[in-house]
Enzyme design. Structure first.
Site, PDB file in Angstrom:
ATOM      1  N   ARG A  58      26.646  74.622  87.294  1.00 41.34           N
ATOM      2  CA  ARG A  58      26.274  75.023  85.934  1.00 41.34           C
ATOM      3  C   ARG A  58      25.548  76.362  85.931  1.00 41.34           C
ATOM      4  O   ARG A  58      25.546  77.081  84.938  1.00 41.34           O
ATOM      5  CB  ARG A  58      25.410  73.935  85.300  1.00 41.34           C
ATOM      6  CG  ARG A  58      25.477  73.924  83.780  1.00 41.34           C
ATOM      7  CD  ARG A  58      24.733  72.739  83.177  1.00 41.34           C
ATOM      8  NE  ARG A  58      23.391  72.643  83.691  1.00 41.34           N
ATOM      9  CZ  ARG A  58      22.828  71.509  84.133  1.00 41.34           C
ATOM     10  NH1 ARG A  58      23.489  70.378  84.117  1.00 41.34           N
ATOM     11  NH2 ARG A  58      21.589  71.519  84.599  1.00 41.34           N
ATOM     12  N   TYR A 111      28.179  87.543  60.610  1.00 41.00           N
ATOM     13  CA  TYR A 111      29.323  86.654  60.855  1.00 41.00           C
ATOM     14  C   TYR A 111      28.999  85.280  60.278  1.00 41.00           C
ATOM     15  O   TYR A 111      27.944  84.704  60.567  1.00 41.00           O
ATOM     16  CB  TYR A 111      29.514  86.593  62.379  1.00 41.00           C
ATOM     17  CG  TYR A 111      30.607  85.721  62.905  1.00 41.00           C
ATOM     18  CD1 TYR A 111      31.934  86.001  62.624  1.00 41.00           C
ATOM     19  CD2 TYR A 111      30.310  84.630  63.723  1.00 41.00           C
ATOM     20  CE1 TYR A 111      32.942  85.200  63.143  1.00 41.00           C
ATOM     21  CE2 TYR A 111      31.311  83.831  64.247  1.00 41.00           C
ATOM     22  CZ  TYR A 111      32.632  84.115  63.945  1.00 41.00           C
ATOM     23  OH  TYR A 111      33.623  83.325  64.468  1.00 41.00           O
ATOM     24  N   ASP A 183      24.503  91.872  67.207  1.00 40.96           N
ATOM     25  CA  ASP A 183      25.870  91.445  67.496  1.00 40.96           C
ATOM     26  C   ASP A 183      26.719  92.723  67.530  1.00 40.96           C
ATOM     27  O   ASP A 183      26.959  93.357  66.511  1.00 40.96           O
ATOM     28  CB  ASP A 183      26.350  90.459  66.422  1.00 40.96           C
ATOM     29  CG  ASP A 183      27.745  89.905  66.707  1.00 40.96           C
ATOM     30  OD1 ASP A 183      28.529  90.581  67.399  1.00 40.96           O
ATOM     31  OD2 ASP A 183      28.044  88.796  66.214  1.00 40.96           O
ATOM     32  N   LYS A 208      36.864  88.784  71.819  1.00 37.23           N
ATOM     33  CA  LYS A 208      37.591  89.856  71.136  1.00 37.23           C
ATOM     34  C   LYS A 208      38.069  90.894  72.159  1.00 37.23           C
ATOM     35  O   LYS A 208      39.021  90.661  72.855  1.00 37.23           O
ATOM     36  CB  LYS A 208      36.698  90.461  70.046  1.00 37.23           C
ATOM     37  CG  LYS A 208      36.038  89.400  69.141  1.00 37.23           C
ATOM     38  CD  LYS A 208      37.033  88.724  68.223  1.00 37.23           C
ATOM     39  CE  LYS A 208      36.511  87.439  67.580  1.00 37.23           C
ATOM     40  NZ  LYS A 208      35.310  87.548  66.791  1.00 37.23           N
TER      41      LYS A 208
END
Ligand SMILES: *Cc1c(COP(=O)(O)O)cnc(C)c1O
Length: 393
Positions: A58, A111, A183, A208
């Protein structure tokens, strides 16, 4: 080193990657230790010293470390946290900066799912959110409360494309002891480095442009020493883990980010300038255009523009936009963007805005300009606008 070199070389480690150019996919949960002392040492180095040594799956594998180091170099921060999606990068970044009783400021152009998180879950955990006009700049001081710990920006907004004055916002926030997260998905660290503009955390929906092929979800958060420590604590406490296969795809995508973005920018400018000549179009929302209200700030703070832009019509209707969009051949209708292909989505933010009402005719359209030939893209849009006009009557 220059940015294009960093994109290609960042995080490369011959020894760690067994001599392979791209990092192999190292999968694994359990790491086996030679002795109790060896186990103690690994835990100590991984947790206390935050060194990148195998300890438990992890916490990452060499596949993850390669991308983390590459992003850290590009963003110019202290370290990077990888997350399973771009949205998770936004929420972990926020959670790394707040506790119950705090107040945060979030851009009204944010967003939408980030907004849903702030207005819903974050509120239920006792953190209050105030949304602010994306063009507020240093005026954000007036919204600061004694318990304001974070200002969350998104520049430009991925639907309405306002450029925010990050240096002015960061100066005001730091004066009040608050951190700033940005962002940065539209620009990527290639075209904007929020940390160099004064922000504490830079967030990318790697889904993206970093992945670049519309086939994986990932997020990255890079920050200053102090800010990223809080995010690391929040993310690991919540059980954050990212599939090494997705990290592999992101690293592979990153290596060609420079050439892809250069072409996205060239194509987007060509299409944007053509759209500006059309009688149906009131405004093209693209900061690289001289006429864009954010152009001066974009020129000051950005090294380029990506392939995502907005189109506002002089007069619009749902039926006219549907007639246009439904018949497009090279712009499939879909959420997301940043892949090699062109895409279209609708712009209708009126309902979600609370601070600065969006007064443009709705719906508009958002275009992702892909790597196709712009002659073909323009011919497709030309036919679409004829259908639009006909349906408008
Ligand atoms: C897509 C996007 C996100 C979320 O990324 P996912 O990987 O889809 O969760 C966050 N911020 C912006 C600006 C985006 O465009």
């Amino acid at each position: 080193m220059k940015k294009d070199t960093r994109i290609v070389r960042g995080g490369m480690n011959k020894k760690r990657n067994l001599g392979m150019v791209n990092t192999p996919v190292v999968r694994g949960s359990t790491v086996i230790f030679d002795s109790v002392a060896g186990m103690r040492e690994a835990v100590d180095r991984a947790i206390k010293k935050r060194e990148k040594v195998p300890f438990y799956g992890r916490r990452g594998t060499p596949t993850h470390w390669t991308l983390q180091e590459a992003i850290t170099e590009l963003e110019g921060g202290a370290d990077t946290v990888l997350t399973p999606s771009g949205l998770a990068a936004c929420t972990y970044a926020i959670l790394g900066c707040v506790k119950a009783g705090d107040h945060i400021l979030v851009t009204d152009s944010v967003y939408e799912p980030t907004r849903t998180f702030c207005s819903g879950m974050l509120k239920s955990f006792g953190v209050e959110t105030t949304y602010f006009d994306p063009l507020i700049g240093g005026g954000i001081t007036a919204l600061m409360k004694p318990n304001t710990t974070l200002v969350f920006c998104e520049s430009p907004g991925s639907l309405t494309f306002e450029i925010q004055d990050i240096p002015a916002i960061a100066a005001a926030a730091h004066k009040h002891g608050a951190k700033v997260a940005v962002d940065n998905t539209w620009a990527t660290p290639l075209f904007c480095r929020p940390l160099a503009l004064g922000a504490d955390l830079s967030i990318e929906a790697g889904t993206k442009y970093i992945v670049g092929h519309s086939d994986a979800l990932i997020g990255t958060i890079c920050g200053t020493e102090e800010a990223i420590a809080g995010v690391q604590k929040a993310a690991s406490g919540l059980g954050n883990a990212v599939s090494p296969d997705d990290v592999f795809l992101a690293t592979r995508g990153l290596r060609t980010l420079g050439v892809r973005l250069a072409r996205h920018q060239e194509n987007a400018l060509t299409v944007a300038r053509w759209l500006q000549t059309r009688p149906e179009v009131a405004r093209v929302l693209y900061p690289a255009l001289d006429s864009d209200p954010g152009h001066a700030l974009w020129k000051r703070d950005f090294a380029g523009a990506s392939g995502l832009l907005g189109v506002i019509f002089k007069k619009s209707s749902a039926a006219a936009v549907a007639a246009m969009v439904d018949g497009l051949e090279l712009f499939p209708l879909g959420f997301s963007w940043g892949g090699f292909e062109s895409l279209v989505a609708l712009i209708a933010p009126k309902e979600s805005r609370t601070e600065k009402s969006w007064t443009e005719p709705e719906p508009g359209i958002r275009l992702h300009i892909g790597l196709e030939d712009t002659d073909d893209l323009i011919a497709d849009l030309d036919k679409g606008l004829s259908r639009f006009q006909k349906a408008l009557g």
